[in-house]
Write a protein that holds these residues in place. Sequence first.
Motif, PDB file in Angstrom:
ATOM      1  N   GLN A   1      42.150  -9.985  29.884  1.00  0.00           N
ATOM      2  CA  GLN A   1      41.042 -10.296  30.776  1.00  0.00           C
ATOM      3  C   GLN A   1      39.927  -9.267  30.586  1.00  0.00           C
ATOM      4  OE1 GLN A   1      40.825 -13.026  32.809  1.00  0.00           O
ATOM      5  NE2 GLN A   1      42.639 -13.619  31.665  1.00  0.00           N
ATOM      6  N   PRO A   2      38.816  -9.670  29.983  1.00  0.00           N
ATOM      7  CA  PRO A   2      37.713  -8.727  29.822  1.00  0.00           C
ATOM      8  C   PRO A   2      37.093  -8.414  31.177  1.00  0.00           C
ATOM      9  CG  PRO A   2      37.038 -10.904  29.126  1.00  0.00           C
ATOM     10  CD  PRO A   2      38.506 -10.984  29.444  1.00  0.00           C
ATOM     11  N   LEU A   3      36.546  -7.219  31.277  1.00  0.00           N
ATOM     12  CA  LEU A   3      35.888  -6.795  32.500  1.00  0.00           C
ATOM     13  C   LEU A   3      34.402  -7.076  32.367  1.00  0.00           C
ATOM     14  CD1 LEU A   3      36.007  -5.289  35.204  1.00  0.00           C
ATOM     15  CD2 LEU A   3      35.769  -3.170  33.926  1.00  0.00           C
ATOM     16  N   ALA A   4      33.911  -7.975  33.199  1.00  0.00           N
ATOM     17  CA  ALA A   4      32.479  -8.259  33.195  1.00  0.00           C
ATOM     18  C   ALA A   4      31.777  -7.108  33.895  1.00  0.00           C
ATOM     19  CB  ALA A   4      32.200  -9.574  33.912  1.00  0.00           C
ATOM     20  N   ILE A   5      30.707  -6.614  33.293  1.00  0.00           N
ATOM     21  CA  ILE A   5      30.014  -5.452  33.840  1.00  0.00           C
ATOM     22  C   ILE A   5      28.595  -5.817  34.223  1.00  0.00           C
ATOM     23  CG2 ILE A   5      29.126  -3.151  33.328  1.00  0.00           C
ATOM     24  CD1 ILE A   5      31.477  -2.740  31.510  1.00  0.00           C
ATOM     25  N   ASP A   6      28.266  -5.541  35.464  1.00  0.00           N
ATOM     26  CA  ASP A   6      26.882  -5.585  35.921  1.00  0.00           C
ATOM     27  C   ASP A   6      26.429  -4.135  35.895  1.00  0.00           C
ATOM     28  OD1 ASP A   6      24.505  -5.480  37.315  1.00  0.00           O
ATOM     29  OD2 ASP A   6      25.132  -6.930  38.834  1.00  0.00           O
ATOM     30  N   ALA A   7      25.655  -3.760  34.893  1.00  0.00           N
ATOM     31  CA  ALA A   7      25.279  -2.366  34.674  1.00  0.00           C
ATOM     32  C   ALA A   7      24.596  -1.741  35.891  1.00  0.00           C
ATOM     33  CB  ALA A   7      24.383  -2.242  33.451  1.00  0.00           C
ATOM     34  N   HIS A   8      23.974  -2.553  36.706  1.00  0.00           N
ATOM     35  CA  HIS A   8      23.297  -2.009  37.882  1.00  0.00           C
ATOM     36  C   HIS A   8      24.264  -1.731  39.033  1.00  0.00           C
ATOM     37  CE1 HIS A   8      19.430  -2.568  36.029  1.00  0.00           C
ATOM     38  NE2 HIS A   8      19.800  -3.794  35.700  1.00  0.00           N
ATOM     39  N   ARG A   9      25.445  -2.378  39.017  1.00  0.00           N
ATOM     40  CA  ARG A   9      26.393  -2.194  40.112  1.00  0.00           C
ATOM     41  C   ARG A   9      27.657  -1.456  39.705  1.00  0.00           C
ATOM     42  NH1 ARG A   9      27.377  -7.852  42.760  1.00  0.00           N
ATOM     43  NH2 ARG A   9      28.437  -7.962  40.778  1.00  0.00           N
ATOM     44  N   ASP A  10      28.018  -1.474  38.439  1.00  0.00           N
ATOM     45  CA  ASP A  10      29.302  -0.929  38.035  1.00  0.00           C
ATOM     46  C   ASP A  10      29.214  -0.138  36.740  1.00  0.00           C
ATOM     47  OD1 ASP A  10      31.965  -0.335  38.110  1.00  0.00           O
ATOM     48  OD2 ASP A  10      32.642  -2.307  37.490  1.00  0.00           O
ATOM     49  N   SER A  11      28.404   0.906  36.747  1.00  0.00           N
ATOM     50  CA  SER A  11      28.285   1.719  35.537  1.00  0.00           C
ATOM     51  C   SER A  11      29.568   2.502  35.276  1.00  0.00           C
ATOM     52  CB  SER A  11      27.091   2.661  35.621  1.00  0.00           C
ATOM     53  OG  SER A  11      27.261   3.589  36.679  1.00  0.00           O
ATOM     54  N   ARG A  12      30.402   2.716  36.297  1.00  0.00           N
ATOM     55  CA  ARG A  12      31.662   3.446  36.107  1.00  0.00           C
ATOM     56  C   ARG A  12      32.580   2.711  35.137  1.00  0.00           C
ATOM     57  NH1 ARG A  12      32.710   8.362  36.135  1.00  0.00           N
ATOM     58  NH2 ARG A  12      33.785   7.876  34.235  1.00  0.00           N
ATOM     59  N   ALA A  13      32.679   1.386  35.258  1.00  0.00           N
ATOM     60  CA  ALA A  13      33.522   0.613  34.339  1.00  0.00           C
ATOM     61  C   ALA A  13      32.999   0.739  32.912  1.00  0.00           C
ATOM     62  CB  ALA A  13      33.572  -0.852  34.761  1.00  0.00           C
ATOM     63  N   PHE A  14      31.698   0.706  32.752  1.00  0.00           N
ATOM     64  CA  PHE A  14      31.094   0.855  31.425  1.00  0.00           C
ATOM     65  C   PHE A  14      31.401   2.237  30.864  1.00  0.00           C
ATOM     66  CE2 PHE A  14      27.102   1.486  28.807  1.00  0.00           C
ATOM     67  CZ  PHE A  14      27.524   0.682  27.767  1.00  0.00           C
TER      68      PHE A  14
END
Length: 173
Positions: free
Chosen positions: A11-24
Amino acid sequence: MSTITDTSAAQPLAIDAHRDSRAFRDALGRYPTGVAIVAATTSRGPVGLAVNSFASVSLDPPLISFCAMLTSASWLDIREIGGFAVSVLQLHHEPVARRFTQRGIDRFATSTWTSSPSGHPVLEDSLSWFDATVETVADAGDHEMVIARVRACSPAGDGSPLVFFSGRYGNLA
């Protein structure tokens, strides 16, 4: 014969760079990098920063690159000068790397430095060093990507490289 594993079930993690930069950041942190010091001599004295984005770009012409945060005062000074030296750190240089991430201290005080042919600081027992001049600076979000022409270099020492992985310093073992 090589084998390719089907990862479509992961399951890939979808990243919203404005809300979840920690996952990135966490995903990027799984890529091990070397650690280097980029340093230059200014009219006010030496300046420098630790980078883990140092990379080779081209053998002909000899080009290297690194990325610097837009908020880095040291990078602004180095950019103004147009040249710098890169010292590739050994495993025992972790305290040096940590020092070069701190603000408001003399980053050069506790180590022995020599000068590159252009007069920029080189860590005396680095694994290798490069003396370079800035060729290109490109906008890269909250960083600038720097491409520089190598004017001189040396595989200065032997030892194990300092590696940065998953938010920690370590080695290749």
